[in-house]
Design a protein around this motif. Structure first.
Motif, mmCIF file in Angstrom:
data_model
loop_
_atom_site.group_PDB
_atom_site.id
_atom_site.type_symbol
_atom_site.label_atom_id
_atom_site.label_comp_id
_atom_site.label_asym_id
_atom_site.label_seq_id
_atom_site.Cartn_x
_atom_site.Cartn_y
_atom_site.Cartn_z
ATOM 1 N N GLU A 133 20.991 27.209 47.151
ATOM 2 C CA GLU A 133 22.421 27.387 46.655
ATOM 3 C C GLU A 133 23.704 26.512 46.647
ATOM 4 O OE1 GLU A 133 22.357 31.427 45.925
ATOM 5 O OE2 GLU A 133 19.764 31.796 45.375
ATOM 6 N N ARG A 134 24.687 25.893 46.196
ATOM 7 C CA ARG A 134 25.933 25.330 46.127
ATOM 8 C C ARG A 134 26.603 25.840 45.694
ATOM 9 N NH1 ARG A 134 27.570 19.522 46.084
ATOM 10 N NH2 ARG A 134 25.586 19.261 44.843
ATOM 11 N N THR A 135 27.552 26.178 46.932
ATOM 12 C CA THR A 135 28.933 26.847 46.826
ATOM 13 C C THR A 135 30.463 26.388 47.324
ATOM 14 O OG1 THR A 135 28.851 26.933 49.131
ATOM 15 C CG2 THR A 135 27.772 28.673 48.182
ATOM 16 N N GLY A 136 30.035 24.785 47.162
ATOM 17 C CA GLY A 136 31.577 24.192 46.894
ATOM 18 C C GLY A 136 31.121 22.888 46.869
ATOM 19 N N GLU A 137 32.254 21.751 46.274
ATOM 20 C CA GLU A 137 32.154 20.826 47.172
ATOM 21 C C GLU A 137 31.417 19.548 48.060
ATOM 22 O OE1 GLU A 137 34.121 15.918 46.088
ATOM 23 O OE2 GLU A 137 35.162 18.106 45.800
ATOM 24 N N SER A 138 29.687 19.474 48.103
ATOM 25 C CA SER A 138 29.813 19.459 48.965
ATOM 26 C C SER A 138 28.842 19.870 50.022
ATOM 27 C CB SER A 138 29.979 17.848 50.091
ATOM 28 O OG SER A 138 30.298 17.109 49.366
ATOM 29 N N ARG A 139 28.508 21.107 49.636
ATOM 30 C CA ARG A 139 28.130 22.267 50.653
ATOM 31 C C ARG A 139 27.583 23.319 49.701
ATOM 32 N NH1 ARG A 139 31.802 24.013 53.473
ATOM 33 N NH2 ARG A 139 33.311 22.115 53.475
ATOM 34 N N GLY A 140 26.922 24.408 50.897
ATOM 35 C CA GLY A 140 25.672 25.538 49.808
ATOM 36 C C GLY A 140 25.366 26.260 50.446
ATOM 37 N N THR A 141 24.271 26.867 50.519
ATOM 38 C CA THR A 141 23.356 27.728 51.373
ATOM 39 C C THR A 141 21.916 27.528 50.811
ATOM 40 O OG1 THR A 141 23.010 29.155 49.607
ATOM 41 C CG2 THR A 141 25.022 29.833 51.922
ATOM 42 N N LEU A 142 21.406 26.391 52.496
ATOM 43 C CA LEU A 142 19.967 26.066 52.554
ATOM 44 C C LEU A 142 19.043 27.703 53.178
ATOM 45 C CD1 LEU A 142 18.629 23.709 51.974
ATOM 46 C CD2 LEU A 142 18.369 23.207 54.364
ATOM 47 N N THR A 143 18.537 27.814 52.643
ATOM 48 C CA THR A 143 16.831 29.243 52.565
ATOM 49 C C THR A 143 16.540 27.761 53.029
ATOM 50 O OG1 THR A 143 18.231 30.480 51.289
ATOM 51 C CG2 THR A 143 16.226 31.000 51.690
ATOM 52 N N GLY A 144 15.270 28.577 54.117
ATOM 53 C CA GLY A 144 13.569 27.791 54.290
ATOM 54 C C GLY A 144 12.977 28.920 54.957
ATOM 55 N N ASP A 145 12.190 28.750 54.850
ATOM 56 C CA ASP A 145 10.966 29.380 55.839
ATOM 57 C C ASP A 145 10.828 28.528 57.684
ATOM 58 O OD1 ASP A 145 9.641 30.921 53.472
ATOM 59 O OD2 ASP A 145 8.136 29.810 52.922
ATOM 60 N N LEU A 146 11.887 29.763 58.080
ATOM 61 C CA LEU A 146 10.822 29.805 59.795
ATOM 62 C C LEU A 146 9.941 30.390 60.437
ATOM 63 C CD1 LEU A 146 12.384 28.536 61.851
ATOM 64 C CD2 LEU A 146 14.039 30.760 62.331
ATOM 65 N N THR A 147 8.962 28.981 61.491
ATOM 66 C CA THR A 147 8.236 29.887 61.580
ATOM 67 C C THR A 147 8.536 29.365 63.217
ATOM 68 O OG1 THR A 147 6.295 29.305 59.839
ATOM 69 C CG2 THR A 147 5.512 29.562 61.961
ATOM 70 N N ILE A 148 8.638 30.766 63.809
ATOM 71 C CA ILE A 148 8.136 31.392 65.237
ATOM 72 C C ILE A 148 6.521 32.215 66.020
ATOM 73 C CG2 ILE A 148 9.393 31.980 67.633
ATOM 74 C CD1 ILE A 148 11.941 31.147 65.795
ATOM 75 N N ARG A 149 6.420 31.105 66.402
ATOM 76 C CA ARG A 149 5.206 32.039 67.078
ATOM 77 C C ARG A 149 3.816 32.695 65.926
ATOM 78 N NH1 ARG A 149 5.196 35.728 72.845
ATOM 79 N NH2 ARG A 149 3.624 36.717 71.174
ATOM 80 N N ASP A 150 4.152 32.058 65.143
ATOM 81 C CA ASP A 150 3.045 31.657 64.080
ATOM 82 C C ASP A 150 3.799 32.984 62.727
ATOM 83 O OD1 ASP A 150 1.494 29.866 64.947
ATOM 84 O OD2 ASP A 150 -0.559 31.638 64.909
#
Length: 216
Positions: A133-150
């Protein structure tokens, strides 16, 4: 030896090193190198993380005295840069859990043990982007799935695209990024030593990606 002499000697040594590193690149090209944040200029394609120009560090509260910092030394990542730039591109990161370095050998063993990361059973940490999701020029929030210990949880990072240009030494198309975010370690089943060690994990990332040659 005067300050000006020391400075001149340093500059001569720097320029000599550059020439030895790449005969196809002039010292002037290195010293005047610049990058562009114009996403439309970035060649579409597959990019690989440059392991020599990347850092992934975590810090966590320690007895309210300070934020204790640790890092992971071995990681891989693939970036698929598509038309539309940051909004349409994706990244996947794999971290070798056993490469954690707290700068305290006995603590390294404790963090790698069954009570924390349990690296013998869960050798990797993984992050796969799902939404930007863009929050400005050349920047934004990146959401993803983080997996630790399954255990997989959604984590959001504040990402800045620092710029693109062919590397002046290697001539390869190179992208640079900075990222910053927080997540709860308890959500991954990592509540050992709480509350002496805090729950909030602050992650900081600096990364360069190099374009993979066609057909590689």
């Amino acid at each position: 030896m005067s300050t000006s002499t020391v400075r001149a000697t340093f500059m001569r040594a720097l320029l000599s090193a550059v020439l030895l590193t790449s005969t196809a690149c002039t010292p002037l090209q290195v010293l005047t190198h610049s990058v562009s944040q114009n996403e439309a200029r970035v060649p579409v394609g597959h990019y690989e993380l440059d392991p020599d120009h990347c850092s992934i560090t975590f810090d966590v509260d320690h007895f309210k005295y300070s934020r204790f910092t640790m890092r992971f030394d071995r990681k891989q990542a693939q970036l698929d840069w598509n038309e539309g730039g940051l909004d349409k591109s994706t990244v996947a990161v794999t971290i070798d859990a056993a490469s954690i370095d707290t700068n305290v050998p006995i603590l390294d063993k404790m963090v790698k043990s069954e009570s924390m990361l349990d690296v013998s059973r869960y050798p990797q940490l993984r992050f796969v982007s799902t939404r930007f999701e863009r929050t400005g020029e050349s920047r934004g929030t990146l959401t993803g799935d983080l997996t630790i210990r399954d255990v997989t949880q959604a984590v959001t990072l504040e990402v800045t695209f620092n710029g693109f240009a062919p590397d002046p030494l290697t001539k390869k198309d190179t992208l640079g990024f900075s990222a910053d975010g927080h997540f709860s370690r308890a959500k991954f089943g990592l509540s050992t030593w709480y509350p002496a060690v805090g729950d909030d994990i602050h992650v900081r990332i600096q990364a360069e990606f190099v374009k993979t040659p066609a057909g590689a």
